[in-house]
Design an enzyme around this catalytic site. Sequence first.
Site: not given
Ligand code: AGP
Length: 607
Positions: A2, A28, A75, A101-102, A479, A483, A486, A502, A602
């Site tokens: 928050c 925040r 939040w 906040n916490g 993962e 990164k 992306e 394979h 996002k």
């Molecule tokens: C992660 O870096 C991405 N922006 C994307 O893969 C994200 O994780 C995915 O869209 C899922 O989002 P969510 O966790 O909000 O469901």
Amino acid sequence: MCGIFGSVLKEGRVAPIIHDGLKRLEYRGYDSVGFATIDSGVLQILKDKGRIDDVVESLGLDKMPGSTGVGHTRWATHGAPEMINAHPHSDCEGRVAVIHNGVIENFMELKEELLNRGHNFTSRTDTEVIAHLIEEEMKGDVGLGEAVLKALRFLEGSYAVAVVSATEPDKIYCARNESPLVLGVSDTGTFCASDVPAILPYTNKILYLRNGEFAELDKDGFTLKLINDGSTLIRAPMEIDWTIEMAEKQGYPYFMLKEMYEQPSSLRNALRLQQRYLDLLTTFLDRGEDLFLVAAGTSYYACIAASYMFSKLARLTIYPVISSEFVEQYGSSLGVDSVVLAVSQSGETYDTLQAVEHARMRAATVIGVTNTVFSSLCRRARAYISQQSGPEIGVAATKTFTSQLMVLSQLAMKLARTKGKISQDEVDELEEKMFQIPDIVEQVLERHGESIGDLVNKYVDKNLYIFLGRGISSATALEGRLKLLELTYVPSLAYPAGESKHGPISVVEEGVPVVFVCPRGESRKDIVGSIMEMKARGAKIISVCEEGDKEITSISDDVIAMPMGIPDVLSPIPYVVPLQLFAYHLAVQKSLDPDKPRNLAKSVTVP
Ligand code: AGP
């Protein structure tokens, strides 16, 4: 997470300044807002759910009188984003206003004790106990400052708090433990806030409050004390030369970098979950016949790692499934004995919500892990846990991934305990290690935060990357690769290392960088063979392995050394950090903006 803000002005109304301060803290949190100001000996609190500008407008917060006041943007972690749960909170008599906040870990015990003493609670928040504890201490005929200090000593958990009362109309008392709080002094008054940007328009003389410190603010400045013994501290503010934009990112050039560096603290928050929600989720998992982890993108990779955790620790088979495939793949076989654990940072991902809807229709039990309390996922799930990472601005998920893993590992550990499939000693030892993970991540960031930039320099022109790991580390590799993909748009592959022969090994040729994730433990098994396979074809080997692993070091071109003693089953949390850094530095060196990767949003709320 928050945002809190407070100010004691020498003259003029404080309300517009609180509004401005909170706007700068909106990143925040933004589900509810409230102000408390003091004028002519009267404390007035106004608050509601909604975004800052909307609530300010509808309640006329800007017009509140008084030159001392505090404000909060929330939040939600405990209690829905509703007016009653918005801050400030007050005691039974309405004498104090508290913003926080916490997470107060022992608030249930404290609340029970206070209820037994006759206190009336109006909210479901952890924060409200602070107001009632202060009220209780004020019965002892002590001043407000002393009462706040005494109340704080009962609290376990994290907090940045600020308290005002009409009994001392020109004062703000504030304190911190593990949640950020900065003070500012100027010719016009004194300020406190969760973050520097909120104060910077008024002064650049800033003091960062440290854990366990308490401050009394008046219009001319502040005095500092230690919470535990009340002794006075002397520390002068420093002058900072940041612009507001730099301050919003706390001096980091990008939100993503800031968020990666927040991981030690977001992981600590993820370790402060309420046990009753963990219990609830484990009960559902324990009862189910067919168990599924459903998610997209990074959250899906957290689910892959979690499937290893549940299997290894609780001997539980739980299938990780990409949410957009879930209905096709398992939709027809779902039934009343199925449990779907949906994992979503935003709680709004279309594909995940579709999977959840389908599961509900088939009478399956839906539970959730999310970073967004009262998102669509929360409304649809029978029970959910908030991972408490705070808003993530960078499009690429970083701190929310490691926190998802932390939450899921606690669920697996809890099930391991209840099912008794591994020895209690083993679970105790693992749990001890789990609590060390935030410190380990801190060490990794300190050691590699910048140096990975030099490493990346050597590989900046490569046009193909491969990320490999075995066992649970294959999730880390996936993962790491996401990164990189992306942020840098460089084509790359990731898969469990054993799969190379394979097919995918056909793309390997001289100079292709292959990143191996190889913590000591079960997932290191056979990794040497996989590395040799790649080396034989001219690949450049970058290994993320335990410090002192001579064998891996001797066959690698570059090594990112990790602290010793990290259990394999928890390794994705610290081991993904160098991979996040790698992608970030590569993007920056390619002059790409890591906060805004092309073509991505996002939160993906469309089919
Ligand atoms: C992660 O870096 C991405 N922006 C994307 O893969 C994200 O994780 C995915 O869209 C899922 O989002 P969510 O966790 O909000 O469901």
